[in-house]
Design a protein around this motif. Structure first.
Motif, PDB file in Angstrom:
ATOM      1  N   SER A  73       0.845  -1.195   0.000  1.00 52.69           N
ATOM      2  CA  SER A  73       0.000   0.000   0.000  1.00 52.69           C
ATOM      3  C   SER A  73       0.875   1.236   0.000  1.00 52.69           C
ATOM      4  CB  SER A  73      -0.898   0.018   1.245  1.00 52.69           C
ATOM      5  OG  SER A  73      -1.648  -1.174   1.348  1.00 52.69           O
ATOM      6  N   ALA A  74       0.279   2.340  -0.449  1.00 48.90           N
ATOM      7  CA  ALA A  74       0.994   3.611  -0.470  1.00 48.90           C
ATOM      8  C   ALA A  74       0.132   4.699   0.151  1.00 48.90           C
ATOM      9  CB  ALA A  74       1.368   3.995  -1.893  1.00 48.90           C
ATOM     10  N   LEU A  75       0.772   5.545   0.948  1.00 47.07           N
ATOM     11  CA  LEU A  75       0.148   6.751   1.485  1.00 47.07           C
ATOM     12  C   LEU A  75       0.933   7.928   0.938  1.00 47.07           C
ATOM     13  CD1 LEU A  75      -1.595   8.460   3.461  1.00 47.07           C
ATOM     14  CD2 LEU A  75       0.145   7.972   5.212  1.00 47.07           C
ATOM     15  N   GLN A  76       0.264   8.764   0.139  1.00 51.08           N
ATOM     16  CA  GLN A  76       0.909   9.944  -0.431  1.00 51.08           C
ATOM     17  C   GLN A  76       0.481  11.167   0.372  1.00 51.08           C
ATOM     18  OE1 GLN A  76      -0.122  10.010  -4.610  1.00 51.08           O
ATOM     19  NE2 GLN A  76      -0.082   7.788  -4.664  1.00 51.08           N
ATOM     20  N   LEU A  77       1.437  11.996   0.760  1.00 56.19           N
ATOM     21  CA  LEU A  77       1.165  13.165   1.591  1.00 56.19           C
ATOM     22  C   LEU A  77       1.689  14.424   0.914  1.00 56.19           C
ATOM     23  CD1 LEU A  77       2.254  11.611   5.007  1.00 56.19           C
ATOM     24  CD2 LEU A  77      -0.085  12.214   4.370  1.00 56.19           C
ATOM     25  N   HIS A  78       0.827  15.435   0.813  1.00 54.25           N
ATOM     26  CA  HIS A  78       1.190  16.725   0.232  1.00 54.25           C
ATOM     27  C   HIS A  78       0.617  17.811   1.132  1.00 54.25           C
ATOM     28  CE1 HIS A  78       2.341  14.996  -3.766  1.00 54.25           C
ATOM     29  NE2 HIS A  78       1.514  14.060  -3.352  1.00 54.25           N
ATOM     30  N   ALA A  79       1.420  18.810   1.458  1.00 52.78           N
ATOM     31  CA  ALA A  79       0.976  19.922   2.316  1.00 52.78           C
ATOM     32  C   ALA A  79       0.973  21.217   1.519  1.00 52.78           C
ATOM     33  CB  ALA A  79       1.894  20.052   3.533  1.00 52.78           C
ATOM     34  N   PHE A  80      -0.092  22.017   1.705  1.00 48.84           N
ATOM     35  CA  PHE A  80      -0.266  23.262   0.966  1.00 48.84           C
ATOM     36  C   PHE A  80      -0.593  24.402   1.924  1.00 48.84           C
ATOM     37  CE2 PHE A  80      -1.792  19.693  -1.600  1.00 48.84           C
ATOM     38  CZ  PHE A  80      -1.029  19.821  -2.750  1.00 48.84           C
ATOM     39  N   TRP A 141      -2.714  25.866   6.777  1.00 49.33           N
ATOM     40  CA  TRP A 141      -2.221  24.797   5.931  1.00 49.33           C
ATOM     41  C   TRP A 141      -3.311  23.766   5.661  1.00 49.33           C
ATOM     42  CZ3 TRP A 141      -2.789  20.259   8.520  1.00 49.33           C
ATOM     43  CH2 TRP A 141      -2.567  20.234   9.901  1.00 49.33           C
ATOM     44  N   PHE A 142      -3.098  23.004   4.604  1.00 51.67           N
ATOM     45  CA  PHE A 142      -3.998  21.924   4.224  1.00 51.67           C
ATOM     46  C   PHE A 142      -3.155  20.703   3.904  1.00 51.67           C
ATOM     47  CE2 PHE A 142      -5.874  19.820   0.359  1.00 51.67           C
ATOM     48  CZ  PHE A 142      -6.839  19.088   1.040  1.00 51.67           C
ATOM     49  N   LEU A 143      -3.498  19.567   4.500  1.00 58.56           N
ATOM     50  CA  LEU A 143      -2.779  18.321   4.265  1.00 58.56           C
ATOM     51  C   LEU A 143      -3.680  17.378   3.470  1.00 58.56           C
ATOM     52  CD1 LEU A 143      -0.220  16.582   4.882  1.00 58.56           C
ATOM     53  CD2 LEU A 143      -1.506  15.651   6.838  1.00 58.56           C
ATOM     54  N   ARG A 144      -3.185  16.957   2.307  1.00 55.24           N
ATOM     55  CA  ARG A 144      -3.913  16.000   1.480  1.00 55.24           C
ATOM     56  C   ARG A 144      -3.201  14.657   1.539  1.00 55.24           C
ATOM     57  NH1 ARG A 144      -3.694  17.156  -4.632  1.00 55.24           N
ATOM     58  NH2 ARG A 144      -1.772  15.958  -4.399  1.00 55.24           N
ATOM     59  N   ALA A 145      -3.967  13.611   1.828  1.00 49.95           N
ATOM     60  CA  ALA A 145      -3.440  12.254   1.900  1.00 49.95           C
ATOM     61  C   ALA A 145      -4.201  11.380   0.914  1.00 49.95           C
ATOM     62  CB  ALA A 145      -3.572  11.703   3.314  1.00 49.95           C
ATOM     63  N   VAL A 146      -3.481  10.514   0.214  1.00 48.08           N
ATOM     64  CA  VAL A 146      -4.096   9.580  -0.723  1.00 48.08           C
ATOM     65  C   VAL A 146      -3.618   8.174  -0.359  1.00 48.08           C
ATOM     66  CG1 VAL A 146      -4.489   8.972  -3.135  1.00 48.08           C
ATOM     67  CG2 VAL A 146      -4.039  11.353  -2.510  1.00 48.08           C
ATOM     68  N   ILE A 147      -4.572   7.302  -0.062  1.00 44.84           N
ATOM     69  CA  ILE A 147      -4.270   5.906   0.262  1.00 44.84           C
ATOM     70  C   ILE A 147      -4.607   5.054  -0.953  1.00 44.84           C
ATOM     71  CG2 ILE A 147      -4.932   3.923   1.675  1.00 44.84           C
ATOM     72  CD1 ILE A 147      -5.386   5.830   4.002  1.00 44.84           C
ATOM     73  N   SER A 148      -3.672   4.212  -1.370  1.00 46.34           N
ATOM     74  CA  SER A 148      -3.892   3.351  -2.530  1.00 46.34           C
ATOM     75  C   SER A 148      -3.279   1.987  -2.262  1.00 46.34           C
ATOM     76  CB  SER A 148      -3.287   3.981  -3.791  1.00 46.34           C
ATOM     77  OG  SER A 148      -1.902   4.236  -3.604  1.00 46.34           O
ATOM     78  N   GLY A 149      -3.559   1.055  -3.186  1.00 38.62           N
ATOM     79  CA  GLY A 149      -3.061  -0.288  -3.005  1.00 38.62           C
ATOM     80  C   GLY A 149      -3.966  -1.096  -2.079  1.00 38.62           C
ATOM     81  N   ARG A 150      -3.386  -2.055  -1.411  1.00 44.55           N
ATOM     82  CA  ARG A 150      -4.153  -2.971  -0.550  1.00 44.55           C
ATOM     83  C   ARG A 150      -4.941  -2.235   0.529  1.00 44.55           C
ATOM     84  NH1 ARG A 150      -1.180  -7.468   3.279  1.00 44.55           N
ATOM     85  NH2 ARG A 150      -2.997  -8.048   4.532  1.00 44.55           N
ATOM     86  N   ALA A 151      -4.375  -1.154   1.072  1.00 47.65           N
ATOM     87  CA  ALA A 151      -5.029  -0.424   2.158  1.00 47.65           C
ATOM     88  C   ALA A 151      -6.323   0.249   1.734  1.00 47.65           C
ATOM     89  CB  ALA A 151      -4.078   0.620   2.744  1.00 47.65           C
ATOM     90  N   MET A 153      -8.628  -1.184   0.342  1.00 50.59           N
ATOM     91  CA  MET A 153      -9.688  -2.189   0.481  1.00 50.59           C
ATOM     92  C   MET A 153      -9.618  -2.943   1.804  1.00 50.59           C
ATOM     93  SD  MET A 153      -9.449  -3.700  -3.412  1.00 50.59           S
ATOM     94  CE  MET A 153      -7.642  -3.748  -3.350  1.00 50.59           C
ATOM     95  N   ASP A 154      -8.461  -2.929   2.443  1.00 50.55           N
ATOM     96  CA  ASP A 154      -8.241  -3.689   3.675  1.00 50.55           C
ATOM     97  C   ASP A 154      -8.210  -2.724   4.860  1.00 50.55           C
ATOM     98  OD1 ASP A 154      -7.050  -5.074   5.870  1.00 50.55           O
ATOM     99  OD2 ASP A 154      -6.080  -6.482   4.497  1.00 50.55           O
ATOM    100  N   GLU A 155      -9.219  -2.766   5.707  1.00 53.60           N
ATOM    101  CA  GLU A 155      -9.328  -1.816   6.819  1.00 53.60           C
ATOM    102  C   GLU A 155      -8.177  -1.969   7.814  1.00 53.60           C
ATOM    103  OE1 GLU A 155     -13.110  -2.131   8.673  1.00 53.60           O
ATOM    104  OE2 GLU A 155     -14.232  -1.402   6.922  1.00 53.60           O
ATOM    105  N   LYS A 156      -7.694  -3.177   8.013  1.00 54.19           N
ATOM    106  CA  LYS A 156      -6.607  -3.390   8.972  1.00 54.19           C
ATOM    107  C   LYS A 156      -5.328  -2.714   8.494  1.00 54.19           C
ATOM    108  CE  LYS A 156      -4.092  -6.986  11.493  1.00 54.19           C
ATOM    109  NZ  LYS A 156      -3.939  -8.462  11.704  1.00 54.19           N
ATOM    110  N   VAL A 157      -5.004  -2.871   7.225  1.00 57.35           N
ATOM    111  CA  VAL A 157      -3.812  -2.228   6.673  1.00 57.35           C
ATOM    112  C   VAL A 157      -4.014  -0.713   6.637  1.00 57.35           C
ATOM    113  CG1 VAL A 157      -2.264  -2.069   4.693  1.00 57.35           C
ATOM    114  CG2 VAL A 157      -3.281  -4.271   5.308  1.00 57.35           C
ATOM    115  N   ALA A 158      -5.223  -0.286   6.287  1.00 57.15           N
ATOM    116  CA  ALA A 158      -5.523   1.150   6.236  1.00 57.15           C
ATOM    117  C   ALA A 158      -5.349   1.798   7.601  1.00 57.15           C
ATOM    118  CB  ALA A 158      -6.937   1.375   5.725  1.00 57.15           C
ATOM    119  N   ALA A 159      -5.693   1.074   8.668  1.00 57.06           N
ATOM    120  CA  ALA A 159      -5.599   1.635  10.022  1.00 57.06           C
ATOM    121  C   ALA A 159      -4.161   2.026  10.350  1.00 57.06           C
ATOM    122  CB  ALA A 159      -6.128   0.634  11.039  1.00 57.06           C
ATOM    123  N   ARG A 160      -3.188   1.259   9.861  1.00 58.13           N
ATOM    124  CA  ARG A 160      -1.780   1.591  10.130  1.00 58.13           C
ATOM    125  C   ARG A 160      -1.404   2.893   9.443  1.00 58.13           C
ATOM    126  NH1 ARG A 160       2.014   3.271  12.071  1.00 58.13           N
ATOM    127  NH2 ARG A 160       4.137   2.372  12.155  1.00 58.13           N
TER     128      ARG A 160
END
Length: 214
Positions: A73-80, A141-151, A153-160
């Motif tokens: 899974s990937a978590l992408q973080l961008h701050a504006f 500021w504004f923080l944008r996060a994008v979760i992709s991959g297994r997380a 769809m998988d709540e357990k992985v997403a929680a991390r």
């Protein structure tokens, strides 16, 4: 990959009782927040842990975001930068939905752990992949996060990965910045031996969430 840990000292926390801290972040650097092992990327300080692989998203030689990899899974973080009087997330959701739809994907709004978020599918190189867009409005500021991959769809992985978002510190600084201007990031100062190949590697390259620059 950035593996080395840095012990961050929160100056504000030294003079404010822990009871006055919010329960979780993302944190503003000027507010009391827990002391933790974090990687200093300038405008973002990210939690460091053995199960996380942290890399930089680059445009040319300039870091514009951070990518946290965990269990396919990937978590992408961008701050504006954001205005003092209002946040950007309400407006950003409309723009993101329109851009994803135009590219052949679709998103729907849902309630998430950080408030309203967008979830659905984006067109990535001709195939549809699941994603979640999360936004957090902070002080200027504004923080944008994008979760992709297994997380996605998988709540357990997403929680991390959601825990990672909760422990991010945003360093807006006092310099004047235009609305939606990216908050500057830098390569970790304690990791001078990083190679360009390591910093730019992004196995989760996709559409609007990575290629969008402001």
């Amino acid at each position: 990959m950035f593996r080395r840990r840095r012990r961050e000292q929160s100056e504000a926390a030294e003079s404010v009782a822990p009871a006055e801290m919010r329960e979780s972040g993302p944190w503003d650097s000027a507010e009391p927040h827990p002391e933790s092992d974090r990687i200093d990327l300038g405008g973002l300080r990210l939690p460091s842990a053995d199960d996380l692989d942290i890399r930089l998203a680059m445009v040319g030689d300039q870091p514009v975001g951070a990518i946290v990899l965990h269990e396919e899974s990937a978590l992408q973080l961008h701050a504006f930068a954001a205005p003092k009087t209002s946040g950007l997330w309400d407006e950003a959701r409309t723009k993101i939905s329109a851009a994803v739809k135009e590219a052949g994907g679709s998103l729907e709004q849902q309630d998430g752990p950080f408030g309203p978020e967008l979830a659905g599918q984006v067109n990535s190189e001709g195939s549809l992949e699941r994603v979640r867009y999360i936004g957090v409005d902070g002080p200027r500021w504004f923080l944008r996060a994008v979760i992709s991959g297994r997380a996605a769809m998988d709540e357990k992985v997403a929680a991390r990965l959601e825990d990672v978002i909760r422990d991010v510190v945003v360093v807006r600084g006092d310099d004047p910045m235009a609305r939606e201007e990216s908050i500057p990031l830098r390569k970790p100062s304690d990791n001078p031996a990083q190679t360009d190949e390591q910093e730019t590697l992004n196995p989760f390259k996709r559409g609007p969430e990575i290629s969008e620059t402001r």
